[in-house]
Structures are given as structure tokens and as C-alpha cells.
Scaffold this active site. Structure first.
Site, mmCIF file in Angstrom:
data_model
loop_
_atom_site.group_PDB
_atom_site.id
_atom_site.type_symbol
_atom_site.label_atom_id
_atom_site.label_comp_id
_atom_site.label_asym_id
_atom_site.label_seq_id
_atom_site.Cartn_x
_atom_site.Cartn_y
_atom_site.Cartn_z
ATOM 1 N N GLY A 173 0.748 -1.290 -0.050
ATOM 2 C CA GLY A 173 -0.032 -0.052 0.078
ATOM 3 C C GLY A 173 0.606 1.369 0.078
ATOM 4 C CE LYS A 176 5.310 -3.044 -2.866
ATOM 5 N NZ LYS A 176 4.301 -2.744 -1.980
ATOM 6 C CB THR A 177 1.065 -1.156 -8.116
ATOM 7 O OG1 THR A 177 1.542 -2.222 -7.623
ATOM 8 C CG2 THR A 177 0.543 -1.505 -9.517
ATOM 9 C CD GLU A 393 14.110 3.936 16.143
ATOM 10 O OE1 GLU A 393 15.651 4.090 16.103
ATOM 11 O OE2 GLU A 393 13.763 2.967 16.320
#
Ligand code: ADP
Ligand code: MG
Ligand code: ZN
Length: 570
Positions: A173, A176-177, A393
Site C-alpha cells: 500500500g 509501488k504499483t 530512536e
């Protein structure tokens, strides 16, 4: 002729016969003087004789005429019959349709080999980079590909080597496509695509021939893009499957490799592939000349989500009080597909409420719906988790920036966690340069910075540090066993590794030392780690205020980089 007139004619003795078709839909009257007339319809199934009685025609008078009931004929006569069997026919058609669907994969598989020419048509996508938001770095990297496809001569004449294959990597989601289509749309070249999952149910040999056809077509239409979506389905580590070594997947993968190797750079065909799991891909795919370039589509941070929202609310009527900034803030963990889904849900809600514009209320509900959706559950980040992740982090970043031998921190983010290519300085598996013990020590401390921050701030630890700890342990062990960096044990190596040359993986470790040495090794490993851990804690205790400020900023912005980050770390 109305029935009353017919009745009068019968009484007058002028009617010869009445012809009635089987369904009473056509009645005709023949007179003795061979005139003929149609009788007006009297209603389906109504007996003419009875009607005539009602119009005062007696039994005797009716007996003077012939009443002829005719069998229906012609198409009309089929109607009653048809209405009976129509459901049956319909049922059969539907049944046949389902049957075909069920066999669809096989049928298609059979026809692939035959109708080669029509199999792949390069579409021309209409999406461009404007439709893809929140992934600026990926866009920048892919812009080179676009430029090449637009003007290949320019690059070729200078002898530039353009990547043949680019792997788009990112969680489901993240677009990429969409991005692959956008590259092709942006460059204005045809788009040939195939999805790895298509091959899964195919007959042996079909996948490979389909790949061959795809590349044949592509070569004929160059410059163009070949896109292999969901390459994980065929690109998994060979030999890792259960179906033996010659299964369909493997043949398909081999064919992809063969095709890619057979390509010259001047073919002007660029191959894009998409993967959610680059870590499970066959290393052969990632070798130079194949998918040697990876472009990461990160899970978007606040700014990215705002950009994606902008794309998806385009052309939709919004209420005046809509603040996309706030919506972006309220959707941590959402990827592009989630945001598209959310905007769509909001529009549907507004329509159902007969509103002319989409309001903040609808967006609020839409967010809840998407969050509750099945595939989103695993990705939800609660505020509490967000805080822990931020401190974790920030802890890495703080420790790393205070240790001179650590790699500089360019970017800290709390969104791309869990991705194969996070932002936390990854420790290279194989170091090609000479490294000093001091550098390793700093590295260990930096890796433990996350865990140390959690301890310091929350007096508790989470599973979030699992992969850090794994890296720490691996590195410390290597320092002792491979690099001879322990003063106690001295300059020697411990343990012989057997590596499978083909797989490039260690399969077994042979022990070539005594139990006593083994204990000593463990002690030394522990010493390196403990020492690094206390250094990390020390730094974080000293700079506790800065750590807190950094973490709070991360909660707010999700990603920090550049001058702002450097200022906070200084
Ligand atoms: P993936 O292939 O990575 O699973 P998709 O490209 O199929 O994701 O994305 C699904 C949809 O989500 C897209 O069609 C698009 O509408 C939306 N989307 C995903 N990422 C983005 C993005 N970065 N910008 C805009 N829309 C996006
Ligand atoms: Mg996709
Ligand atoms: Zn960490």
C-alpha cells in the site's frame, strides 16, 4: 370490433365462426359473407362464450356459429413456454459462467501459449509523478529512469550505463504499483506488466513462456517499461520451496533472469519490479546487471501523509473547516492505500448524509473505519507506542552523535521501523575495510542506545530492541572469535565456519576449542556488550534533556533530518 358488436352480429345470424388462439390473445371473427374482422382483446384467459352470454347471446345462438380454438403458433406461442423454462436457461448460463471462472486459470494458461501476439498490450498509463506523494526520494531516484526513457540517445551517446532493473521496495500500500505506472506515464512510454502471483496457479512451463512473450513484446515496443509486480511470488530463494527444485516458480524465475541477462542496455527497456519482502528474494535477482538498484518507498510520515491527502482530495468538495494538516497528524501508520481508502469512505459518508461537501466529521469517522479495517490492525501505532519508539530512536541518535567513531546520523524517523531498510544506521554485514576496535566499541554503544533510552525513561524494556540486540551480540562475538579483539583471549580465532558456497550462507559452525575457552569467549562477549551498554547509559543520562527534547520533537514530526536534527543533537 368490440365484443358487443360481435354479439349483435351473432344474433343477426351473420357470423360464421370465431377463431380463438390458445391464449385468447388473438381472436378473429369470420362472417358468412366472408368478411373478417379482429375482435378486440377481452382479457387473458377469459372465455369468449361466457362474455358473449353476458352480452345477451343465447346458447342456441352460439350453437349456430363455430368456435375454433386454435393451437398457438409462431413466436408468440412460445411465450408461455418460454416463461416456464427461462429461469432454467438462466440458471444454466450462470452455472456455465461459474464453471468457466473456476477453470479460468487453466483455460488462460492453455491459451497463453497460442495467442502470443495479443497477450500483452503496452498500456499508456495516465498517472504521473504528481499522483504519487510522500516519497520524494524515490521520485528523485526514478527521475533518472524517466529521463533516460524520454531521451535514450542523450545517455547512450555519452556511454552512460543506465540501470536495467530497478526494484521498488516497500510495505503493502505504499504505492509501488502506482509508482511504476507513474514512471511510465511520466516518460510517455508503454507499460507492460505482469504479476508474480499470476504464475502461482499455472501449469508447468507456462510461466516461463509467458515471461518470454512479455519480453518479446516489450523489445518490439521500446522504449518502454516492463513491470513485474509482486515479484516475491516467483523470486523467493530458490531451493527454499517445498515443491522440489524444478517447480514452476523456479522455471519462471530462471526465465526472468535469462531475459534480463539477454538484454543489452541499448534495448531501451527498463524493468521495474515490486516487492514487499526484498529480504526473501533470491540473491541472483539482485546481482549486478539485474535488479541492482533498489528504490525504497517508505511508510509516509506526517508531511508525506499530508501530500498524499492533497492528491486524493483533489477534485472533491471539502467543507471550509477541513484541515489536512490535522488529518495527517491523526493518521500515524497510514500508508497511501489507507489514505485513499479513508478519503473515499469520507466521501461516501457525506453522500449518504446528503451533504454537498465532505466535513471534518466524516473524515473522523472514516479514519476510525480504516483503523478498524482488517488489514490495518497490525499497523496501528498507539500514542504510548509512539512515545516509546520516539525515545528508543532518539536514544540511538543521541548516543551515535556523541561518539566520534560512529557514522554520522542523517535522519531519524519513527515511521519506517520494521521495514527492511530502516533509517537507523544499519551495521554492514560484511565490512570490507579495516576497522578498529574502538570503532566497533562505539558502534555497539550506538546500537544499544535505543534500549538504554527505554530503560532510562520508562524503567522498562520492550521487544522493540530485539533486532538491535541481535546485531550487538553478533558483532561482539565476531570481535572476540574472528577479529581477535579480546585482550584476555588474545589474537586468535575460534570456531571454523562451513559455508555453502552456492547459498553463501553458513550452515554449521565447528567448535575447535575447549569448554573452558567457550566460557571465556562468552565472558568476553558479555564484557564488550556490558561496557557498551554502560557507555550508552552514561551518555543518555548526561544529555537527558536533549534526549527528551529530541523524542518530543519526533513524536510531533515523526521524521527529523538536516539542519534541524543537527541542531538538536549538537
Ligand atoms: P502497493 O503496490 O505498494 O501495494 P499501490 O500502488 O497498489 O500499493 O497503492 C494502492 C493505492 O493507494 C494507489 O492506487 C493510490 O491510490 C494509493 N496510494 C498509495 N501510495 C500512494 C502515494 N504515495 N501517493 C498517492 N497515493 C498513493
Ligand atoms: Mg501493488
Ligand atoms: Zn533500535
Amino acid at each position: 370490433m368490440p365484443i358487443s358488436d360481435v354479439a349483435a352480429e351473432i344474433k343477426a345470424g351473420r357470423v360464421e365462426q370465431i377463431i380463438i388462439s390458445g391464449d385468447y390473445s388473438a381472436l378473429s371473427v369470420e362472417f358468412k359473407d366472408s368478411r373478417e374482422t379482429k375482435l378486440s382483446r377481452i382479457g387473458d384467459g377469459v372465455d369468449v362464450v361466457e362474455v358473449l352470454h353476458n352480452f345477451g347471446v343465447s346458447e342456441e345462438e352460439i350453437a349456430t356459429i363455430t368456435i375454433d380454438y386454435q393451437q398457438p403458433s409462431g413466436w408468440a406461442s412460445w411465450l408461455p413456454l418460454l416463461s416456464g423454462i427461462l429461469p432454467a436457461i438462466l440458471f444454466m448460463v450462470i452455472f456455465y459462467f461459474f464453471l468457466r471462472q473456476a477453470q479460468g486459470a487453466n483455460n488462460q494458461a492453455l491459451s497463453f501459449g497460442k495467442s502470443r501476439a495479443r497477450m500483452f498490450t503496452g498500456d499508456q498509463p495516465t498517472v504521473t509523478f504528481e499522483d504519487v506523494a510522500g516519497v520524494e526520494e524515490a521520485k528523485e531516484e526514478l527521475y533518472e529512469v524517466v529521463e533516460f526513457l524520454k531521451e535514450p540517445e542523450k545517455f547512450i551517446s555519452l556511454g552512460a550505463r543506465i540501470p536495467k532493473g530497478v526494484l521498488l521496495v516497500g510495505a503493502p500500500g505504499t504505492g509501488k504499483t502506482l509508482m511504476a505506472k507513474a514512471v511510465s506515464g511520466e516518460a510517455g512510454v508503454p507499460f507492460f506488466n505482469i504479476s508474480g502471483s499470476e504464475f502461482v496457479e499455472m501449469f508447468v512451463g507456462v510461466g516461463a513462456s509467458r515471461v518470454r512473450d512479455l519480453f518479446d513484446q516489450a523489445k518490439r515496443h521500446s522504449p518502454c517499461i516492463v513491470f513485474i509486480d509482486e515479484i516475491d511470488a516467483v523470486g523467493r530463494h530458490r531451493g527454499a520451496g517445498l515443491g522440489g527444485s524444478h517447480d514452476e516458480r523456479e522455471q519462471t524465475l530462471n526465465q526472468i533472469l535469462v531475459e534480463m541477462d539477454g538484454f543489452d542496455t541499448d534495448t531501451n527497456v527498463i524493468i521495474l519490479a515490486a516487492s514487499n519482502r526484498p529480504d526473501i528474494l533470491d540473491p541472483a535477482l539482485l546481482r549486478p546487471g539485474r535488479f541492482d538498484r533498489q528504490v525504497v518507498l517508505d511508510i509516509p510520515d506526517i508531511k508525506g501523509r499530508k501530500g498524499i491527502l492533497d492528491v486524493h482530495v483533489r477534485g472533491k468538495p471539502l467543507a471550509n473547516d477541513i484541515d489536512l494538516e490535522i488529518l495527517a497528524r491523526r493518521t500515524p501508520g497510514f500508508v497511501g492505500a489507507d489514505i485513499e481508502n479513508m478519503v473515499n469512505e469520507a466521501a461516501i459518508l457525506a453522500a449518504r448524509r446528503d451533504k454537498k461537501v465532505i466535513g471534518m466529521e466524516e473524515f473522523g469517522e472514516a479514519i476510525e473505519r480504516v483503523v478498524a479495517g482488517p488489514e490495518r490492525k497490525s499497523r496501528i501505532i498507539s500514542d504510548e507506542e509512539k512515545e516509546i519508539i520516539a525515545y528508543h530512536e532518539a536514544g540511538h541518535a543521541m548516543v551515535m552523535s556523541k561518539l566520534p567513531l560512529c557514522d554520522p546520523v542523517h535522519k531519524v524517523s519513527i515511521v519506517s521501523r520494521g521495514m527492511a531498510l530502516g533509517y537507523t544506521m544499519p551495521l554492514p554485514e560484511e565490512d570490507r575495510y579495516l576497522k578498529h576496535r574502538a570503532k566497533f566499541r562505539d558502534k555497539l554503544a550506538g546500537l544499544l542506545g535505543g534500549r538504554a533510552a527505554e530503560e532510562l525513561m520508562f524503567n522498562d524494556v520492550t521487544t522493540g530492541a530485539a533486532s538491535d540486540l541481535e546485531q550487538v551480540t553478533k558483532l561482539a562475538r565476531k570481535m572476540v572469535c574472528e577479529y581477535g579483539m579480546s585482550e584476555e583471549l588474545g589474537p586468535m580465532t575460534f570456531g571454523k565456519k562451513q559455508e555453502l558456497v552456492f547459498l553463501g550462507r553458513e550452515i554449521a559452525e565447528q567448535r575447535d576449542y575447549s569448554e573452558a575457552v567457550a566460557q571465556e569467549i562468552d565472558r568476553e562477549v558479555r564484557r564488550f556488550i556490558d561496557e557498551a551498554h554502560s557507555r550508552a547509559r552514561e551518555i543518555l543520562t548526561t544529555y537527558r534533556d536533549k534526549l527528551t527534547a529530541l523524542a518530543q520533537r519526533l513524536i510531533e514530526k515523526e521524521t527529523l533530518e538536516g539542519a534541524e536534527l543537527q541542531a538538536m543533537l549538537a
